[in-house]
Each structure stands twice: as C-alpha cells, then as structure tokens.
Motif scaffolding. Structure first.
Motif, mmCIF file in Angstrom:
data_model
loop_
_atom_site.group_PDB
_atom_site.id
_atom_site.type_symbol
_atom_site.label_atom_id
_atom_site.label_comp_id
_atom_site.label_asym_id
_atom_site.label_seq_id
_atom_site.Cartn_x
_atom_site.Cartn_y
_atom_site.Cartn_z
ATOM 1 N N SER A 195 -29.431 106.936 30.334
ATOM 2 C CA SER A 195 -30.146 106.132 31.319
ATOM 3 C C SER A 195 -29.890 106.606 32.747
ATOM 4 O O SER A 195 -30.827 106.727 33.541
ATOM 5 C CB SER A 195 -29.732 104.666 31.166
ATOM 6 O OG SER A 195 -30.329 103.869 32.152
ATOM 7 N N LYS A 219 -28.733 97.733 36.913
ATOM 8 C CA LYS A 219 -28.174 99.094 36.812
ATOM 9 C C LYS A 219 -26.643 99.091 36.719
ATOM 10 O O LYS A 219 -26.079 99.746 35.839
ATOM 11 C CB LYS A 219 -28.656 99.946 37.990
ATOM 12 C CG LYS A 219 -28.271 101.419 37.871
ATOM 13 C CD LYS A 219 -28.922 102.232 38.961
ATOM 14 C CE LYS A 219 -28.426 103.669 38.953
ATOM 15 N NZ LYS A 219 -28.730 104.361 37.692
ATOM 16 N N LEU A 243 -25.637 97.832 33.260
ATOM 17 C CA LEU A 243 -25.863 98.825 32.215
ATOM 18 C C LEU A 243 -24.780 99.893 32.233
ATOM 19 O O LEU A 243 -24.301 100.332 31.176
ATOM 20 C CB LEU A 243 -27.240 99.459 32.408
ATOM 21 C CG LEU A 243 -27.671 100.506 31.374
ATOM 22 C CD1 LEU A 243 -27.795 99.876 30.001
ATOM 23 C CD2 LEU A 243 -28.987 101.145 31.779
ATOM 24 N N SER A 282 -34.960 102.111 29.486
ATOM 25 C CA SER A 282 -34.235 101.393 30.540
ATOM 26 C C SER A 282 -34.437 102.080 31.885
ATOM 27 O O SER A 282 -34.661 101.414 32.904
ATOM 28 C CB SER A 282 -32.742 101.339 30.206
ATOM 29 O OG SER A 282 -32.521 100.656 28.991
#
Length: 445
Positions: free
Chosen positions: A313, A254, A257, A237
C-alpha cells in the motif's frame, strides 16, 4: 579538539581572511581531521591488540601460572576475572578468578594508559602536520572534501562488502555440504528428512535432503497465498486513499494502515495460531476436507498477507501520488471516466513503484519465520492442499541451527545450502522486477 579547531580558525583569519584560497573554517577542519584521524585509527587497531596483550600479561603473572592446564577451565577463570575487573560481577564461581581479578585490572590499566599515550602522541603529530600545511595558497577546502569523499566511499562500501561476506560464507559452507550430499538430490529431491543417524546401521543414516518441499512451502505461503491477500487489498487501499478519500479521512486511515507494519511478528503468530488456524480447520472440516489440520498453509498465508499489506500500500500510494497531474487532466479531458483514468493511465504510469512494493512484500514474506512456525507447522509436505501443514526454508534453517550443533555434519551444513539457494532465488526475482520497472519507466518518461 574544539580548542584546536578554534585556534586554527583564528589562525586562518590572521593569514588574511578574504585572501585565503579557502575559508578559515576549512583550515580548522583540515587540522582537526589530521589530529583526530591517526589517533582514532590507532585506537581501533589497538583495542583487539590490547586484549591479547592483557591476557598474555595475566598468564605470565604468578597467579596466572598457577591456573589449571585444562584450556577450557583456564579460559573460564580468565573470563570471570575480566568481568570482576570491569565491575560486571562481584565474584566468580572459581576462587582463582577473584585472586586473578586485581592482576587483570592492573594489566588493563597499564596497557590502556600506554594506548592512550600513543594515541595522544599521534594526535599531536597530526595536529603539527596540519598546522604546518596552513598558508594563504593552501587548498584546505579541496583536502577536506577529499576526506569527506573517502568517508562517503567507505560508508557505501560497507553494504557491498557485507553482501560479499554473506555470499562467501554461504558459498564456503555450501561447498562443504555438497561434498557430502549430491547436488541433484538437494535441488530436485522431494523428501526432506535431515535427521541423520548416529550409527550406519540405523534407519535413515544417510538422511534425505530434497529441498523441493521446503521451497514449495515458501512459495505456496509467501508468494501465492500471502500475495493473493496483500496485492489486491494493498493496491485498492492505495487507490482509495489517493483518488477517492477526503484529505481528513486519509490523514487518519494511512497511519492506521501503516501500524500493521510495526506489529511484532510473534503477535501475528499468536493471532494466526490461536484464532485464524482453528477457524480454517473448522471451515475445512465443514466443507468435507478430512485432511484439514490445526496448522495449515492457508492460516499462515492469510495472516502473512495481512502483515505485508502496508508494504504494498505505501509504495503504491507514493507511486500513484507521483503521477503528473497533467496525465490525469488529459485523460479526463478526452472523456474518460475517473475509474478508466485510474485503470488505463495512473496505474500503468505508477507500475514501477507498485512492482517495487510487491517485490518488497514478497521478500518480506519469504523471509518470515515466526508466523510459519506457529501457524503452518514444521512438516515438509509437498502438497497443494492449503488446509494441510507445510514448512518453509527459513523455518528449517532455524530448526537446523538451533542448539548445539556440529558444523561438519550434513544436517547442519544443509542450512547454509538452503540460505544460498534462497539468496539466488531472491536475486533472480530482483532482476526480473528491475527489468519490468525499467521497461515501463522508459514507456512513461
């Protein structure tokens, strides 16, 4: 205090303005600190002392002397009287507390006024001292900076002292536990059954405190299954968001996530228990795994891996974005493709941040409790079958310390020994990660 600040600043200006060693504002701050610091320190010390003095005054009063001799009942009445005096409740369960409340309120008011008067005197004395030191050559800025330095030092020591306190409390209780249970049995035993019996002739009266199944369950769920899910998905990711995604798409993906990090763990627990666990059980049965359970390590590990994806991430994203553009351009100029540049240049250079993110994710997974309780169960099984029920160290600590417990039994003290051992393991993981980070940082700086 604001008036004192303005007065000192005006006095500093009158002392000569530009001829002063320090700006007038530093003279004002210096005097304000001397006025406030002694008074605040006294009030911090006086608060617990005042409570004790109030209790003594209440017990010495005629109404207090007529209280029952039984200590627990007397303390309950005083506690109710305190709440009534503070306005937290209108009446107590004990009639004596209503009678005692005015006495308690009077004592509180008396000692509060005494403490306030003493604090005011200290503030005036401090202000007088601060005013006397003012002068053209007085280094007010140096003095203020020393106060600020002391404040910053105290703030930095809080984390160190807190960690030291945690370690000492765990160590003290763990030593009591190891005086009752053999260290070798705890570290290398494979049976965990801390249900000690009331009588010596009952089965399992000595209990079984082998911690290996608990730490294996912790590693199996948090460091193996969850990491198998989180590391590839989180790293890929981050690579997509930094290297391939358009800026507009990144601006949407972003934050979406990172929302995963803000979801309460109990919500993940419900999702794991009601949705993922039955699917895992049905899948296990369909492939011929007869021991597939509705509570399994695989269900808890998968959901936990999804939960900690943002930790991997985000750290990887920031580390990859921080790689100098010159390294990318140099790799591409030498004929490397974009994928080769990512694999052989960008990822190795960003490895310290990636390792930090993985370490943070592992620590988060090891400390997770709710998902394990709801999806993996409480059985301390030493198994490599992901379809069976297992438990973790944190889950057992919660079980051991839930409810009314006696802190002189091996069963309860085992929670502190588990916590100490988990602390040591986490420390070792941190040291290993720091060594890896230092090695690659030296190679790419």
């Amino acid at each position: 205090m604001a008036g004192l600040f303005a007065f000192n600043r005006a006095k500093g200006l009158r002392l000569g303005g530009a001829r002063l060693h320090s700006l007038p504002v530093y003279h004002a701050i210096h005097a304000a600190i001397w006025a406030a610091a002694p008074a605040l320190l006294f009030l911090m010390i006086w608060a617990p002392v005042q409570n004790g003095l109030v209790d003594q005054a209440v017990l010495a009063s005629p109404a207090g002397q007529s209280l029952p001799d039984f200590e627990m009942q007397r303390d309950a009445i005083i506690s109710e009287a305190r709440e009534i005096a503070l306005g937290l409740r209108e009446a107590g369960f004990n009639p004596e507390s209503t009678t005692l409340a005015p006495v308690y309120a009077s004592a509180m008011s008396r000692y509060a006024m005494a403490g306030g008067a003493a604090a005011l005197v200290l503030a005036l004395v401090g202000a007088f001292f601060g005013l006397r030191r003012q002068g053209v050559q007085f280094r007010a800025r140096t003095s203020v900076e020393k106060w600020v330095m002391g404040l910053l030092l105290g703030a930095s020591l809080i984390a160190i002292l807190t960690t030291l306190g945690i370690v000492l409390s765990l160590l003290f209780e763990s030593l009591m536990f190891f005086s009752k249970v053999n260290v070798g049995e705890f570290l290398f035993g494979t049976t965990w059954s801390p249900q000690t019996a009331i009588r010596a002739d009952q089965a399992g009266s000595s209990g079984a405190f082998g911690s290996v199944p608990l730490f294996w369950g912790t590693i199996f769920i948090g460091a193996i299954i969850a990491m198998i899910v989180a590391i590839p998905l989180g790293l890929m990711s981050a690579i997509f968001l930094t290297q391939y995604a358009p800026q507009k798409l990144r601006a949407w993906l972003k934050p979406m996530l990172e929302i995963l990090a803000g979801v309460p763990t109990v919500v993940y627990g419900y999702f794991a228990a009601l949705t993922v666990a039955p699917m895992i059980r049905d899948f296990g049965i369909s492939i011929g795994v007869s021991s597939a359970s509705s509570e399994s390590a695989l269900a808890a590990g998968l959901v936990m891996g999804i939960m900690i994806i943002p930790f991997v991430s985000s750290m990887a994203d920031d580390s990859i974005a921080a790689v100098p553009q010159a390294m990318r351009d140099g790799s591409l100029a030498l004929g490397a493709t974009k994928s080769e540049t990512i694999r052989k240049v960008i990822l190795p250079a960003a490895l310290p941040g990636v390792v930090g993110g993985v370490l943070l994710a592992v620590s988060r997974a090891i400390g997770e409790t709710m998902i394990v309780v709801m999806a993996a169960g409480l059985a301390a099984n030493l198994t490599i079958n992901p379809f069976e029920s297992v438990t973790t160290v944190t889950t057992q600590i919660v079980q051991l310390l839930t409810g009314d417990q006696e802190f002189d039994s091996a069963k309860t003290l085992a929670a502190f020994a588990l916590g100490l051992l988990l602390f040591v393991i986490t420390l070792i993981l941190n040291l290993i990660a720091l060594r890896v980070v230092r090695k690659y940082r030296e190679a790419y700086e």
